[in-house]
Write a protein that holds these residues in place. Structure first.
Motif, PDB file in Angstrom:
ATOM      1  N   TYR A   1       0.815  -1.207   0.000  1.00  0.00           N
ATOM      2  CA  TYR A   1       0.000   0.000   0.000  1.00  0.00           C
ATOM      3  C   TYR A   1       0.856   1.268   0.000  1.00  0.00           C
ATOM      4  O   TYR A   1       0.448   2.301  -0.549  1.00  0.00           O
ATOM      5  CB  TYR A   1      -0.954  -0.005   1.198  1.00  0.00           C
TER       6      TYR A   1
ATOM      7  N   TYR B   1       1.436   2.055  -3.448  1.00  0.00           N
ATOM      8  CA  TYR B   1       0.199   2.577  -4.046  1.00  0.00           C
ATOM      9  C   TYR B   1       0.044   4.072  -3.735  1.00  0.00           C
ATOM     10  O   TYR B   1      -0.302   4.871  -4.620  1.00  0.00           O
ATOM     11  CB  TYR B   1      -1.001   1.795  -3.520  1.00  0.00           C
TER      12      TYR B   1
ATOM     13  N   GLU C   1       2.411   3.963  -7.424  1.00  0.00           N
ATOM     14  CA  GLU C   1       2.751   2.711  -8.099  1.00  0.00           C
ATOM     15  C   GLU C   1       1.727   1.648  -7.720  1.00  0.00           C
ATOM     16  O   GLU C   1       1.631   1.247  -6.557  1.00  0.00           O
ATOM     17  CB  GLU C   1       4.152   2.248  -7.713  1.00  0.00           C
ATOM     18  N   VAL C   2       0.962   1.168  -8.698  1.00  0.00           N
ATOM     19  CA  VAL C   2      -0.065   0.160  -8.425  1.00  0.00           C
ATOM     20  C   VAL C   2       0.523  -1.226  -8.655  1.00  0.00           C
ATOM     21  O   VAL C   2       0.740  -1.655  -9.785  1.00  0.00           O
ATOM     22  CB  VAL C   2      -1.301   0.366  -9.332  1.00  0.00           C
TER      23      VAL C   2
ATOM     24  N   PHE D   1      -3.346  -4.605  -5.856  1.00  0.00           N
ATOM     25  CA  PHE D   1      -4.422  -3.624  -6.009  1.00  0.00           C
ATOM     26  C   PHE D   1      -4.868  -3.465  -7.458  1.00  0.00           C
ATOM     27  O   PHE D   1      -5.328  -2.396  -7.861  1.00  0.00           O
ATOM     28  CB  PHE D   1      -3.968  -2.277  -5.441  1.00  0.00           C
ATOM     29  N   LYS D   2      -4.761  -4.539  -8.231  1.00  0.00           N
ATOM     30  CA  LYS D   2      -5.144  -4.502  -9.641  1.00  0.00           C
ATOM     31  C   LYS D   2      -6.389  -5.341  -9.916  1.00  0.00           C
ATOM     32  O   LYS D   2      -6.374  -6.558  -9.725  1.00  0.00           O
ATOM     33  CB  LYS D   2      -3.997  -5.014 -10.511  1.00  0.00           C
TER      34      LYS D   2
ATOM     35  N   SER E   1      -7.835   2.555  -8.171  1.00  0.00           N
ATOM     36  CA  SER E   1      -7.420   1.498  -9.102  1.00  0.00           C
ATOM     37  C   SER E   1      -8.589   0.587  -9.476  1.00  0.00           C
ATOM     38  O   SER E   1      -8.522  -0.133 -10.476  1.00  0.00           O
ATOM     39  CB  SER E   1      -6.294   0.658  -8.492  1.00  0.00           C
TER      40      SER E   1
END
Length: 327
Positions: free
Chosen positions: A155, A158, A162-163, A167-168, A206
């Motif tokens: 996290y 995130y 940066e994902v 978290f996709k 996201s």
């Protein structure tokens, strides 16, 4: 029994180390899309061989079964390939992306007479069996609150823009799938299907949920599943009854259970964490494969959980790429 693994992450390593303690478990092969990574992983864990081609690995006549720990999006496709080649499958939780995939996978397992099992460690732990034995102590259950809030190490990335995979939505991830199932599995196993489900939570930009609360309504009780990947809590889960309350420390792997009665003395039991948590599911898988009989694989609960993750996602507005495709 010759086992292959898909995935080269920490959870695969945990499964390998746990599996090696079970009778008849032999790490035969490992798979990675990257040939160099596959070889490195195989050498590290002393596998007999390695592959960067799934079709070739599943065609290997020496291979008996496979443990799948790839991103959730790929579980159904890879499990289907394996079972169609006559290989047994234990698939990391969550079982797959949605209930439609789960139905197809179970039909395939029956068609090819192979074992297909979700690697939900909680249901196979001795401490969870003790929880079931202690449940009558509370009398008539009126309320259950199962909580698992664990701040994701990904996290921070995130928040910095940066994902990562966790978290996709393209990989069928998020709090409900990654963390929530650890609340839903024991809740639905212990109390069955609720009359209704109502979910609320926070959906990240996201497209996946970062945290959620799910209210499950039963005829004579209600239950709450509360989980998060963007906050943390060490609070116990609870089962409240008319004779007292059970407090469960770490619902995904109960480490301590405390019974506080309305009247009388408090009881407490602590469980050793010396044995790898995944040992019991690995042993169950091997034993089931040796019998070639699909008993006690918790298919009913796996179906129930994936049906409810579908409903929860629908209420939260979380959509996966896999929802628009068939295996």
């Amino acid at each position: 029994m010759n086992i292959a693994t898909i995935g080269t992450n920490w959870i695969t390593e945990s499964f390998i180390e746990a599996g090696k303690l079970a009778d008849d478990f032999h790490l035969y092969a490992v798979y990675s899309r990257d040939d160099n990574k596959a070889k490195e992983f195989a050498d590290k864990h002393r596998a007999d061989t390695y592959y960067d081609d799934l079709e070739k690995m599943f065609s290997d006549e020496k291979l008996d079964g496979v443990y799948i720990a790839s991103p959730t999006r790929y579980h159904a496709e890879q499990a289907m390939m394996a079972m169609e080649k006559g290989k047994h499958v234990i698939c990391e939780k969550p079982l797959c992306s949605n209930a439609r995939e789960a139905e197809q996978l179970m039909e395939t397992a029956e068609k090819h007479n192979v074992i297909f099992m979700e690697a939900i460690k909680t249901l196979y732990l001795p401490s969870f069996q003790t929880l079931q034995q202690w449940l009558p102590k509370v009398g008539t259950v009126r309320k259950a609150i199962f909580s698992f809030c664990q701040y994701s190490s990904r996290y921070d990335a995130y928040l910095n823009g940066e994902v990562l995979n966790a978290f996709k939505p393209s990989l069928s991830n998020g709090a409900t799938m990654d963390i929530g199932v650890y609340c839903l599995h024991p809740l639905l196993y212990l109390f069955g299907e609720p009359r209704s489900v109502k979910a609320s939570g926070y959906v990240l930009d996201s497209g996946v949920d970062g945290e959620a609360n799910v209210l499950l309504d039963y005829e004579k009780m209600d239950a709450v599943a509360s989980y998060s990947k963007i906050t943390a809590s060490t609070g116990p889960s609870e089962i409240q009854g008319e004779k007292g309350t059970l407090y469960i420390q770490t619902i995904h792997r109960p480490e301590k259970i405390t019974f506080v009665p309305i009247k009388g003395e408090t009881e407490e039991i602590e469980f050793s964490t010396d044995d790898p948590a995944m040992y019991y599911e690995a042993k169950h898988f091997v034993d089931a494969c040796k019998k070639i009989k699909a008993d006690n694989l918790n298919w009913d609960n796996s179906k129930l959980v994936i049906q409810h993750t579908d409903r929860i996602r629908d209420q939260l507005g979380v959509v996966f790429d896999a929802d628009d495709t068939f295996v």
